[in-house]
Design a protein around this motif. Structure first.
Motif, short mmCIF file in Angstrom:
data_model
loop_
_atom_site.label_atom_id
_atom_site.label_comp_id
_atom_site.label_asym_id
_atom_site.label_seq_id
_atom_site.Cartn_x
_atom_site.Cartn_y
_atom_site.Cartn_z
N THR A 130 35.51 14.72 5.96
CA THR A 130 36.25 15.98 5.87
C THR A 130 36.65 16.49 7.25
O THR A 130 37.81 16.84 7.49
CB THR A 130 35.42 17.04 5.14
OG1 THR A 130 35.13 16.59 3.81
CG2 THR A 130 36.17 18.37 5.07
N SER A 131 35.68 16.53 8.15
CA SER A 131 35.97 17.06 9.50
C SER A 131 36.94 16.17 10.26
O SER A 131 37.79 16.65 11.01
CB SER A 131 34.66 17.23 10.29
OG SER A 131 34.02 15.99 10.51
N GLN A 190 40.39 16.85 9.06
CA GLN A 190 40.89 18.11 9.62
C GLN A 190 41.30 17.93 11.08
O GLN A 190 42.30 18.51 11.53
CB GLN A 190 39.80 19.18 9.50
CG GLN A 190 39.51 19.58 8.06
CD GLN A 190 38.25 20.41 7.92
OE1 GLN A 190 37.40 20.46 8.81
NE2 GLN A 190 38.11 21.08 6.77
N ASN A 195 44.64 16.03 11.11
CA ASN A 195 45.70 16.91 10.61
C ASN A 195 46.08 17.99 11.63
O ASN A 195 47.24 18.41 11.69
CB ASN A 195 45.28 17.55 9.29
CG ASN A 195 46.29 18.57 8.78
OD1 ASN A 195 46.07 19.77 8.85
ND2 ASN A 195 47.40 18.08 8.27
N SER A 196 45.11 18.40 12.44
CA SER A 196 45.38 19.46 13.42
C SER A 196 46.38 19.03 14.49
O SER A 196 47.06 19.87 15.08
CB SER A 196 44.07 19.93 14.08
OG SER A 196 43.55 18.92 14.95
N ALA A 237 44.90 16.52 5.67
CA ALA A 237 43.47 16.36 5.94
C ALA A 237 42.77 15.65 4.78
O ALA A 237 41.95 14.75 4.99
CB ALA A 237 42.82 17.71 6.21
N ASP A 238 43.07 16.06 3.53
CA ASP A 238 42.42 15.45 2.37
C ASP A 238 42.79 13.97 2.24
O ASP A 238 41.95 13.15 1.85
CB ASP A 238 42.81 16.19 1.09
CG ASP A 238 42.19 17.57 1.00
OD1 ASP A 238 41.27 17.85 1.80
OD2 ASP A 238 42.62 18.37 0.15
#
Length: 403
Positions: A148-149, A152, A155-156, A163-164
């Motif tokens: 998950t992290s 993210q 995606n940032s 992200a998913d």
């Protein structure tokens, strides 16, 4: 094996395009051939091949480090374990620099995150090896959070990659590495094959990441083009060849040169699966070349085995013959490739294999000497394969007019 299947399909479909060229003028065909070769070398294709190279190596270096740790009874301070971990970390740094070259602000957090997930795999391995189910459960939970992290984080800096979706893309990576670790700890003889399965997911991950980055940065070319697919597929299979060969040779040396020992046979079987996959990839575009390619490829592996056994037993005559055989092999292999891909001169192909042969020699010498440098040497040997893949893919793309 999704990425390999598409790779083989790409070069097979290319036959139709090659036949269509018969209706073109000579100048038109030349222009298409030149563009086909250039298509494998666009910034987007470079990016995808580079990420494929680094991610496939990540899996094999992680597998080698974890196996070394298990062989040393979980002693992470053992010199061999530290050497394997150091080489794995070089790959992690290289990955972070690749990301940082496009997104400088992401280099440091990427490296921290990547190193962290390797630590979670170590904890999972130690938990499995010691029967500590709480440790296994925590490592599993940590790796789920990591997905998950990491999604993210990516995606940032690359909004084109949700992200998913990135987190989901890592599920096969995590699950197949679990399977390899479970096999390693169980000693069921399937670890080498399981590690190869884990590595097979990395080309697709590289394709996803490269596609998002290429779109975000407006890179020339397409990361998902047929030419980029060809080059990435060759990079994957040739990288895998070096690691599986190194693993098989190391296993043979550790077992006193007994090629009939079960673990050695399992390592050799995994290596031969790679050889067959390479021959199928070549044969999908050039059916008449599949059998001679496989025979030649298997033969050169045998020469490396002879070199290793000669070094391990101090048989200089055996070493000299293996060296001579490998020099002849380079020539004959170049002739095989040139017979179906005239765009690749036989001498040029033979010369391209010089770094491969020499770097594997250096790796074997280090393995037999036990000087602690074998992991770094293997890493260096694998690096040469990306150049060989680029050369072969460029010639095939030119011959088949891939775009």
């Amino acid at each position: 094996m999704k990425s390999y299947r598409r790779f083989a399909g790409v070069v097979s479909v290319a036959l139709v395009g090659a036949l269509a060229l018969t209706g073109c003028s000579d100048s038109d065909a030349d222009d298409k051939n030149e563009s086909g070769q250039a298509a494998t070398a666009t910034p987007a294709a470079d990016l995808r091949a580079g990420l494929t190279d680094l991610l496939v190596q990540h899996v094999y270096l992680a597998g080698i480090a974890l196996k070394t740790a298990v062989d040393e009874g979980g002693n992470l301070e053992a010199p061999t374990v530290k050497a394997a971990v150091t080489t794995l970390d070089k790959n992690s740094v290289a990955l972070s620099k690749a990301v940082g070259s496009a997104y400088p602000e992401a280099e440091k957090p990427f490296l921290e995150s990547w190193r962290q997930h390797i630590g979670f795999f170590v904890n999972y391995t130690l938990g499995k090896a010691t029967g500590d189910q709480a440790m296994v459960a925590k490592a599993t939970k940590d790796l789920n959070k990591y997905r998950t992290s990491f999604g993210q984080l990516i995606n940032s800096v690359v909004p084109e990659l949700p992200a998913d979706a990135v987190a989901d893309e890592l599920k096969p990576h995590v699950n197949t590495v679990y399977a390899a670790i479970d096999s390693l700890v169980a000693g069921d003889g399937k670890v080498f094959a399981k590690l190869a399965v884990a590595a097979s997911h990395m080309p697709h991950t590289a394709e996803i990441l490269a596609g998002g980055i290429a779109e975000n940065k407006g890179l020339e070319g397409a990361a998902d083009s047929d030419a980029a697919e060809l080059r990435a597929g060759m990079t994957y299979l040739l990288d895998e060849h070096v690691y599986l060969a190194g693993i098989a040779l190391a296993q043979a040396v550790s077992k006193g040169g007994d090629l009939e020992e079960p673990s050695v046979q399992a390592a050799v079987a995994a290596l031969d699966d790679n050889s067959v996959a390479l021959s199928k990839a070549v044969g999908s575009a050039y059916p008449e070349a599949r059998k001679p390619f496989l025979e030649s490829w298997r033969q050169h592996i045998g020469f490396f085995v002879n070199y290793t056994l000669g070094k391990a037993t101090g048989d200089e005559a055996m070493v000299a013959k293996a060296t001579k055989d490998l020099n002849k092999y380079r020539t004959s292999f170049g002739q095989i490739i040139n017979s179906v891909v005239p765009e690749l001169p036989a001498d040029a192909v033979a010369d391209e294999l010089k770094p491969h042969v020499k770097s594997v020699f250096v790796t074997i010498d280090s393995l037999v000497a036990g000087d602690g440098k074998v992991f770094a040497r293997l890493y260096a040997a694998a690096h040469h394969m990306s150049m060989t893949a680029a050369t072969l893919a460029g010639g095939i793309a030119q011959n088949k007019s891939l775009q």
